[in-house]
Design an enzyme around this catalytic site. Structure first.
Site, PDB file in Angstrom:
ATOM      1  N   ASN A  84     -19.740  45.848 -13.195  1.00 51.84           N
ATOM      2  CA  ASN A  84     -20.708  45.133 -12.452  1.00 51.84           C
ATOM      3  C   ASN A  84     -20.516  44.201 -11.171  1.00 51.84           C
ATOM      4  O   ASN A  84     -21.216  44.382 -10.342  1.00 51.84           O
ATOM      5  CB  ASN A  84     -21.470  44.278 -13.690  1.00 51.84           C
ATOM      6  CG  ASN A  84     -22.840  44.005 -13.084  1.00 51.84           C
ATOM      7  OD1 ASN A  84     -23.645  44.856 -13.134  1.00 51.84           O
ATOM      8  ND2 ASN A  84     -23.028  42.705 -13.009  1.00 51.84           N
ATOM      9  N   GLU A 115       8.755  63.058 -15.644  1.00 52.04           N
ATOM     10  CA  GLU A 115       9.835  62.704 -15.115  1.00 52.04           C
ATOM     11  C   GLU A 115      10.601  63.482 -13.969  1.00 52.04           C
ATOM     12  O   GLU A 115      11.315  62.868 -13.097  1.00 52.04           O
ATOM     13  CB  GLU A 115      10.880  62.865 -16.279  1.00 52.04           C
ATOM     14  CG  GLU A 115      11.183  61.686 -17.069  1.00 52.04           C
ATOM     15  CD  GLU A 115      12.147  62.159 -18.244  1.00 52.04           C
ATOM     16  OE1 GLU A 115      12.024  61.668 -19.263  1.00 52.04           O
ATOM     17  OE2 GLU A 115      13.210  62.691 -18.051  1.00 52.04           O
ATOM     18  N   HIS A 173      10.844  58.077 -20.011  1.00 51.92           N
ATOM     19  CA  HIS A 173      12.034  58.764 -20.633  1.00 51.92           C
ATOM     20  C   HIS A 173      12.144  58.274 -22.180  1.00 51.92           C
ATOM     21  O   HIS A 173      12.178  59.028 -22.921  1.00 51.92           O
ATOM     22  CB  HIS A 173      13.407  58.335 -20.111  1.00 51.92           C
ATOM     23  CG  HIS A 173      14.518  59.278 -20.314  1.00 51.92           C
ATOM     24  ND1 HIS A 173      14.603  60.434 -19.862  1.00 51.92           N
ATOM     25  CD2 HIS A 173      15.483  58.875 -21.382  1.00 51.92           C
ATOM     26  CE1 HIS A 173      15.750  61.115 -20.420  1.00 51.92           C
ATOM     27  NE2 HIS A 173      16.157  60.092 -21.562  1.00 51.92           N
TER      28      HIS A 173
END
Lengths: 151, 735
Positions: B450, B70, B48
């Site tokens: 990795n 939202e 918001h």
């Protein structure tokens, strides 16, 4: 409205002497004027780069303007002046010092009155010149600092 | 009065990035199916603020996109929709997309992106699906009133409510940081809005308190939303105001829009109220500043009656016209405690200065005052040191800034690899310099990828090896001396030393007969072009990587090591200096000049035994030092200082190591060792070969710091090969 408007064409220039000639740079670029002091040499730099000085914690390169213009070198003495200027080089503000013989005067100059430098002499030096202007019966060479200090 | 909003862009962008980080972290805490309202609320709040901020500054693409997130969150929060795994994925992707959009703003590029459009479509597809009937639907008390989102259901009747709202805030409303304009903006999104301000309670100018709110408002709202929804808008101010909402009329009509999101519906209904208006209106800084300057006379009240729309137009236009500021400079958010301690210290400093001043002005200065003077100076030294440390601490940030992005990374990769991974973070509060932090994050990403790809076994392999099926990766950060140590620990299969050895032999890196220890063999993975992965995956294994990691870390004056035990796991240890701003260095004299060699790169310093110096073709001298041949670089030649001593016997040789190669630097003399504050030479000048920076000595003069790898390059020396010396070109030609 704008109080600066009426004399907007007038620009203040600081002039200095070098090899008996008077040169001018825009005063707004000038930060301060100092005496010559020993510099720390930068290895393998051009001869006109005299080195760097400590300006209150900032590392500032010092350029010998005589050598930059390929004028004969003179020994530095207690009258030798370093003008600290702020110029925009490659989009970044840089602070640099220029070594000149002596500081001369401050003039209000109408930039439009400046004449182009004649197309003779050293082409490289000519590129540094913004224009020539008469102040009284003297001639002042207005410098293009950005070009002069683009090193 | 207009305000140049662009000055706030940087703050907005910084805050939005933080908001996105919060959202990301919280999303990773969510599990499909279970809804913890606290977590959802946190995400919602962050989203918001971003939406609000971007609307304020006219970044409509971001505002609209965030709105989609939202809407979905809202439905989940209200229990209208089950949280599904693909929702989390989609929202995570949206966060990436928002980051890109924010970066686009930073770089002055258009924020609209294809990704955003695609993701928006996905959101709308989800939203268009029938909301899950999850029992506890929120509309139990709203009679036939549909929750707005369900409008999408075909052939549903739409209920339009007309509310009469009386909003009478307490005088202290502004002080609580609330801004009625926001509320009106939010209401305006619901439908047609009319706001009438009551100004009769404004006192005479003399009695007027600029920070108080004297207004009340009568609001008429024509909306499809329920009373509950409307009241929610006032959530923030309900303690600071009297709010009466009356339903004055209700209409039912056939829904014209089918299969469309709530937002679009609202748009269609209320053509006068286009989104742009609601979102362009000034909020936060702009309007707060306005309120202050105009003595709390906020725009809508100035004309007694007005919809927000008309009032805000000019400002919105202005926002767009304003040139976007280039955000070259980066900023740090500093804890107030650090700033407070700085202020304290400066206070101390001033006191000491005053005391010394007094001493200095004393006409009868004699020996008796000397003690006081010394004490004063000692105190000054102490204060200065404290101050220096505190200033350095400002640049220090907790490493959680880097760590926080890894849970997401691990989640994404483990999904891709179909491995179960648990990531443990230890020592997140460990502080290090911001510049180091920025540069360490990429190598760490690489090491973690990795570990996940090569280190950890697949689930079946783990079960076969009798291990827990969930693999563990631990990031551990702690301080040790002046360094920060970061460990990346996995409990996977460990490095396959035999395989590395074979590969290295095949590549000609080592000989079968070299007799290297396992540890030495393991370190070979940091060699350029070395990869033992059988399969090149899109995660790692192309053989570029470990050497880049090592080079990046070395560039920060740090080191990286690997320790591994077959079947038990591997540990990568990164050691870094805490800050790049300070360097331990050795002062050396070359002719009339003093240079600084970083202490970390110095191996030893010695006087040259001429019997052990050989001249290799082309005028390069090498020194046989124990089992190695070390090329000698004469600093005075490289730096062109002819006044320095020329012969090997007279000078000293400083043996330095950079990028795994040793060279000897000939200098005139060794001076002190001390710490230096690094200053940039490039800031006002340009890059100088063989010089990495400058510093200011105690005397106030400048000294240059030697860049070892730059020197080696200048001298034209190639790395000495295994089988002997291999110089690219003779030294004499290079200088």
């Amino acid at each position: 409205m704008n109080p600066e408007h009426e004399n907007a064409d007038l620009v203040q220039y600081l002039t200095f002497m070098m090899d008996d000639e008077e040169y001018g740079i825009e005063i707004l670029a000038v930060q301060e004027i100092r005496g010559w002091e020993t510099t720390t040499v930068i290895p393998n730099s051009e001869d006109y780069v005299k080195g760097v000085i400590n300006l209150r914690g900032t590392v500032v390169p010092v350029i010998d303007l005589r050598l930059r213009f390929k004028l004969p070198h003179v020994e530095y003495n207690e009258l030798t002046v370093v003008i600290i200027v702020k110029v925009e080089v490659d989009g970044h503000d840089k602070i640099m010092g220029i070594v000149v013989d002596a500081v001369s005067d401050v003039y209000n100059i109408e930039k439009q009155q400046a004449k182009k430098a004649p197309e003779i002499g050293d082409a490289e030096n000519r590129a540094y010149i913004e224009g020539l202007i008469n102040v009284g019966d003297k001639m002042v060479v207005l410098l293009d600092l950005e070009k002069v200090l683009a090193i | 009065m207009s305000i140049d909003l662009s000055q706030f862009y940087e703050v907005f962008i910084d805050e939005s990035f933080e908001g996105l980080e919060t959202m990301e972290a919280e999303l990773l805490n969510l599990q499909p199916g279970e809804v913890e309202s606290e977590i959802i609320n946190n995400i919602f709040r962050a989203a918001h603020s971003i939406k609000g901020g971007s609307g304020t500054f006219g970044f409509n693409a971001i505002a609209e996109f965030t709105h989609e997130i939202e809407t979905l969150l809202d439905q989940i929060r209200n229990g209208e929709r089950e949280l599904e795994a693909n929702h989390i994925d989609l929202m995570l992707k949206s966060i990436d997309c928002l980051r890109d959009m924010l970066r686009a703003i930073q770089n002055d590029e258009p924020q609209e992106s294809e990704d955003a459009k695609q993701l928006t479509a996905q959101f709308q597809a989800i939203l268009a699906e029938q909301a899950a009937p999850s029992g506890a639907s929120s509309d139990s008390e709203t009679e036939e009133g549909e929750p707005s989102q369900a409008v999408s259901a075909p052939a549903v009747t739409k209920v339009t409510n007309i509310f009469d709202i009386n909003f009478t805030p307490e005088p202290h409303l502004f002080k609580t940081g609330n801004e009625p304009l926001f509320i009106f903006d939010d209401l305006a999104e619901f439908g047609e809005l009319e706001v009438v301000a009551n100004v009769q309670s404004i006192p005479e100018l003399a009695e007027l308190v600029a920070e108080d709110c004297y207004f009340s408002w009568n609001i008429t709202l024509d909306t499809t939303q329920t009373e509950e929804e409307v009241l929610r808008v006032f959530e923030w101010v309900e303690d600071d105001a009297k709010i009466e909402v009356k339903l004055v009329a209700q209409f039912e009509e056939e829904a014209e829009e089918v299969n469309d999101s709530d937002k679009e519906t609202t748009k269609a209904e209320t053509p006068t109220q286009d989104n742009e208006v609601a979102k362009d209106s000034p909020k936060s800084e702009a309007s707060v500043a306005k309120a202050d300057d105009d003595g709390a006379v906020t725009p809508p009240t100035a004309q007694n009656t007005s919809t927000p729309k008309n009032e805000f137009r000019p400002v919105a236009g202005k926002t767009k016209a304003t040139e976007k500021s280039k955000s070259d400079s980066s900023s740090i958010r500093v804890g107030t405690d650090k700033v407070d301690s700085l202020i304290n210290m400066v206070g101390e400093l001033v006191i000491t200065q005053a005391m010394l001043n007094e001493l200095g002005e004393d006409e009868q200065f004699d020996h008796s005052k000397l003690t006081a003077l010394r004490e004063g100076l000692a105190q000054l030294a102490h204060n200065t040191r404290d101050l220096q440390e505190s200033v350095m601490r400002i640049r220090m940030l907790p490493i959680s800034f880097v760590f926080s992005r890894f849970p997401r990374l691990v989640r994404d990769i483990s999904q891709k690899l179909d491995k179960q991974v648990e990531l443990t973070l230890i020592g997140e509060g460990t502080e290090l310099d911001k510049t180091v932090m920025e540069k360490i994050s990429d190598p760490m990403v690489h090491l973690i990828r990795n570990s996940l790809d090569h280190g950890l076994e697949t689930t079946s392999e783990r079960i076969a090896a009798g291990k827990d099926e969930t693999g563990n990766v631990t990031l551990n950060a702690y301080h040790q001396g002046g360094n920060i140590v970061i460990e990346i620990i996995d409990d996977g299969r460990g490095l396959n030393t035999e395989k590395i050895k074979q590969k290295a032999i095949a590549n000609g890196l080592i000989e079968e007969t070299d007799g290297l220890s396992d540890q030495e063999i393991n370190e070979l993975i940091f060699q350029p072009g070395f990869s033992t992965a059988d399969q090149v995956s899109d995660i790692s294994g192309r053989g570029v990587g470990m050497d880049v990691v090592k080079r990046n870390i070395n560039a920060l004056n740090g080191t990286v090591e690997v320790a591994s035990e077959p079947g038990v796991g591997s540990t990568f240890t990164i050691r870094l200096p805490l800050t790049l701003a300070i360097l331990d260095g050795q002062l050396v004299k070359v002719g009339d000049n003093i240079y600084i060699i970083p202490l970390v790169s110095i191996v030893e310093s010695l006087q040259v035994d001429m019997n052990k110096v050989n001249s290799v073709g082309g005028g390069v001298d090498v020194l046989r030092l124990r089992e190695e041949y070390i090329p000698i670089l004469r600093l005075h030649e490289l730096f062109n200082h002819p006044e320095a001593c020329q012969s090997l016997q007279d000078g000293l040789l400083v043996v330095v190591e950079s990028d795994n190669e040793k060279v000897g630097l000939l200098v005139d003399d060794l001076l002190a060792q001390q710490q230096f504050v690094i200053k940039s030479l490039e800031a006002n000048y340009k890059k100088v070969d063989g010089i990495s920076g400058a510093t200011i000595l105690g005397s106030g003069s400048i000294s240059l710091i030697v860049d070892i790898s730059g020197l080696v390059k200048m001298a034209g020396l190639k790395k000495p090969g295994q089988a002997g010396l291999d110089f690219a070109k003779p030294l004499s030609e290079a200088v």
